[in-house]
Structures are given as C-alpha cells and as structure tokens.
Design a protein around this motif. Structure first.
Motif, PDB file in Angstrom:
ATOM      1  N   GLN A 155      -6.370  -2.365   3.785  1.00  0.00           N
ATOM      2  CA  GLN A 155      -6.903  -1.007   3.672  1.00  0.00           C
ATOM      3  C   GLN A 155      -8.395  -1.078   3.424  1.00  0.00           C
ATOM      4  O   GLN A 155      -8.835  -1.777   2.525  1.00  0.00           O
ATOM      5  CB  GLN A 155      -6.210  -0.285   2.513  1.00  0.00           C
ATOM      6  CG  GLN A 155      -4.751  -0.033   2.838  1.00  0.00           C
ATOM      7  CD  GLN A 155      -3.887   0.033   1.601  1.00  0.00           C
ATOM      8  OE1 GLN A 155      -4.320  -0.299   0.516  1.00  0.00           O
ATOM      9  NE2 GLN A 155      -2.670   0.468   1.796  1.00  0.00           N
ATOM     10  N   SER A 295       7.588   1.664   5.259  1.00  0.00           N
ATOM     11  CA  SER A 295       8.689   1.844   4.313  1.00  0.00           C
ATOM     12  C   SER A 295       9.213   0.494   3.833  1.00  0.00           C
ATOM     13  O   SER A 295       8.788  -0.559   4.319  1.00  0.00           O
ATOM     14  CB  SER A 295       9.835   2.593   4.991  1.00  0.00           C
ATOM     15  OG  SER A 295      10.410   1.769   6.000  1.00  0.00           O
ATOM     16  N   ALA A 317      11.023   3.107  -0.782  1.00  0.00           N
ATOM     17  CA  ALA A 317       9.837   3.961  -0.740  1.00  0.00           C
ATOM     18  C   ALA A 317       9.392   4.073   0.712  1.00  0.00           C
ATOM     19  O   ALA A 317       9.697   3.208   1.534  1.00  0.00           O
ATOM     20  CB  ALA A 317       8.713   3.361  -1.584  1.00  0.00           C
TER      21      ALA A 317
HETATM   22  N1  PHE Z   1       1.282   2.721   1.359  1.00  0.00           N
HETATM   23  C1  PHE Z   1       1.567   2.228   2.679  1.00  0.00           C
HETATM   24  C2  PHE Z   1       0.361   2.512   3.574  1.00  0.00           C
HETATM   25  O1  PHE Z   1      -0.531   3.177   3.179  1.00  0.00           O
HETATM   26  C3  PHE Z   1       2.787   2.904   3.260  1.00  0.00           C
HETATM   27  C4  PHE Z   1       4.032   2.553   2.526  1.00  0.00           C
HETATM   28  C5  PHE Z   1       4.471   3.339   1.487  1.00  0.00           C
HETATM   29  C6  PHE Z   1       4.763   1.446   2.875  1.00  0.00           C
HETATM   30  C7  PHE Z   1       5.629   3.018   0.809  1.00  0.00           C
HETATM   31  C8  PHE Z   1       5.935   1.111   2.220  1.00  0.00           C
HETATM   32  C9  PHE Z   1       6.363   1.897   1.179  1.00  0.00           C
HETATM   33  O2  PHE Z   1       0.289   2.059   4.659  1.00  0.00           O
END
Ligand code: PHE
Length: 350
Positions: A155, A295, A317
C-alpha cells in the motif's frame, strides 16, 4: 411693483430649473443668501425716507415670503421625486419566475454505501465508523504486518510526519482494516461478559469509510472508499464468507445469477487469503470476471490483537471498494468523475 414681480418670476423659474436639492440651495442663495438679490434690496432701504422705507419694505417682505414659498414647494417636489425614483429602483417584479432552491441528491458513492449497509444490515451486521488518521500500529502492526516488513509497501501509504499523544506515528489509513481491531477492542467488555456466562456473542460488523493511497488514474484516486467486513464467532468458516458475500453481490446488483470465485491471494492479516471476483449473469459486462474484494480467514495473531483468544474465536474478514461497486452499478468508466464535484455529472444520479 413690476421689478419685484419680475424678480419673483425669475426665482420661480430658477427653482423650477434646479434638478437637484443641492442646485436648488444654490439658487436659493442667489435670492435669499447674504448677498442675494432680495437681501440686497432690503439693504438698499436704508437710504430711503421713513415713509418710503415702510412702503417698499412691506412690498419686499411680501416678495421674500413668496420666494420662500416657491422654494419650499420646489424642495417638496424634489424630495417626492427622489422617493419616487428610489421606490421604482427597488421595485419587485412579481411576475418574474421565482428562483428556487436546487434539488439536491445523494452522491452515487453515498448511495452505494447506503445500499451496502442495508443489505448487510439485513444479514445482522452492525455498522461502525472510525478515524481516517490512524496510528501505525492500527494500520499495520496490529494487522500482523510487522515494522519494516516488505508487505507494508503493498500500500502506497500517506505517512504523516507527526505522532499522537502516545508517541505513535500517524498515517492516512490505507484501508479500513484497522476497524477490525478498533471494533473488536471497543466491544471487549461485552465479549468478556459473554465469555463468562458461556454465551459467546459474535462480532458481525461492516465499516465503510474513506481511505487514502498515493495513487491516481482512471480507476484509482488518492482518496477512495472501502468497506470492511468482519464476522468472528466460534465456528465461522470460509463457507460462511462465500455465502454471505455472494448473496450480498446478488442483492446489490439485483442479479440472482451472479457468480463469484475465490482466487488465492496474500494479505498479512488473513490466512488463507482470497481475492473475490464476480461475474454478471446478464448485462454488458456479462461473462467477464471482475475483481471486487480482498478477503480471508482472520490470522490468529490478528484475533489476538482484537483482545480475543484465537483458540476460541475464528472467522473471516473482507475489504471491498464501494467506488468500484458504484462504477459497475451505474456504468461509470472513470472513477475521478465521482470526486470532481461536477454537478453536470452528479445531478444525473438525483
Ligand atoms: N485491507 C485489504 C486491502 O486494502 C483488503 C482486505 C480486507 C483483505 C480484509 C482481507 C481481509 O486491500
């Protein structure tokens, strides 16, 4: 006396010709002022005999009275004309069509989020919101993403050169996943009480909101939206994730034949992890797999950071992008249109 009569006519004519109050006062001075014509006449009486003084004095005073009356009449006329003009200038044209307040409407992304909330709400999910300026610990460390671990660079985070009161570095949250931890910890007392009486409640929540990354093109905006989902209980499995998410998408797009597939992936906070793709059963995008969410089953380390025992608590999640869902639902090809604030675009969604 013809001379006095002529003077009166002249004064009347000059007063009548004065277009403004100021010019009228100038005209007055020419007749009644210290060196005005009438004043000069009165001064000239001094050289006359008593009888003549009396006679002419009376006549001149009569003239003076007549000029003063003419002056007052003109003053009144000018004031009335001024008031008239003022009223005309301020006149309301009651025949003009009224200026109405524009009809507002919800932003398409807000509408998508409301839809997401109502569908998940019908499946028993709570809705939570949290801060957009996050701590390093919440955005990464608590989510099993250790300091200096290369997965942090998945990110392109906006780091804030500032620490909070506890001395923790801050960032603009790059995803809504910190809300998993915040929500679980905020309900720690409820969980402890339930664990004590053996009822073991579930965590079932979605957390929509703004997220930020250093990214900008037709499908990425530095500010975008995510919606986190979390379902944790005693025996919540991947099967539940598949059912819940597929059902959600079918309702959201009103396409009961919509299909999903779970493609293996990697996230530090889930294990196993999957990318969720969907395919419409009809419409212009029919037959194409479209990626809509990340997920996975929540990693035990993360469950521990919820303040819960991973031996007893398990679940899944997911994180999806309401902007992308809104683009698909409303047929919008450029994400940036959502955030330009152009009413020609936005008013189409009223
Ligand atoms: N937070 C991850 C993203 O921003 C998405 C995600 C959320 C993946 C929850 C798995 C579980 O890409």
């Amino acid at each position: 006396m013809a001379e006095l009569q002529a003077l009166l006519s002249q004064a009347q004519a000059e007063f009548a010709a004065a277009p403004t109050a100021a010019e009228l006062e100038n005209a007055k001075a020419r007749f009644l002022g210290k060196t005005g014509r009438v004043t000069e006449l009165l001064k000239s009486l001094g050289s006359l005999s008593v009888d003549e003084k009396k006679r002419q004095g009376a006549e001149i005073n009569q003239l003076k009275g007549a000029i003063e009356a003419a002056l007052q009449a003109r003053r009144d006329a000018l004031a009335a004309a001024e008031l008239d003009a003022q009223l005309k200038a301020q006149a309301l044209d009651v025949t003009l069509p009224g200026r109405q307040r524009g009809m507002g409407g919800l932003h398409p992304v807000s509408r998508a989020i409301e839809r997401i909330e109502s569908i998940f709400g019908s499946m028993g999910f709570d809705v939570a919101e949290g801060p957009e300026i996050e701590t390093d610990w919440m955005s990464f460390t608590a989510l099993n993403n250790p300091e200096n671990h290369p997965a942090r660079s998945m990110q392109d985070t906006f780091y804030v050169d500032m620490k909070d009161a506890q001395g923790r570095w801050l960032n603009l949250r790059p995803h809504t996943s910190p809300m998993q931890v915040r929500y679980a910890r905020a309900h720690a007392e409820r969980h402890a009480a339930a664990a004590a009486d053996g009822s073991m409640p579930e965590i079932r929540v979605i957390a929509p909101g703004r997220t930020y990354r250093v990214d900008s093109d037709a499908t990425h905006s530095p500010m975008f939206h995510q919606c986190e989902g979390l379902w944790i209980g005693q025996a919540i499995s991947f099967k539940d994730l598949k059912v819940v998410f597929t059902e959600f998408l079918r309702e959201f797009f009103e396409d009961s034949g919509l299909q999903t597939r779970f493609r293996p992936s990697y996230f530090p906070f889930t294990e196993p992890s999957a990318e969720i793709d969907m395919m419409f059963a009809s419409g212009p995008l029919k037959g194409r797999w479209l990626e809509v969410a990340g997920s996975g089953q929540v990693h035990p380390n993360v469950v521990r950071n919820y303040g819960l025992d991973p031996e007893h608590w398990i679940g899944f999640a997911f994180g999806m992008g309401p902007d992308r869902l809104a683009m698909l639902r409303y047929g919008v090809s450029d994400l940036r249109l959502f955030f330009d604030g152009d009413l020609r675009f936005l008013s189409q969604f009223r």
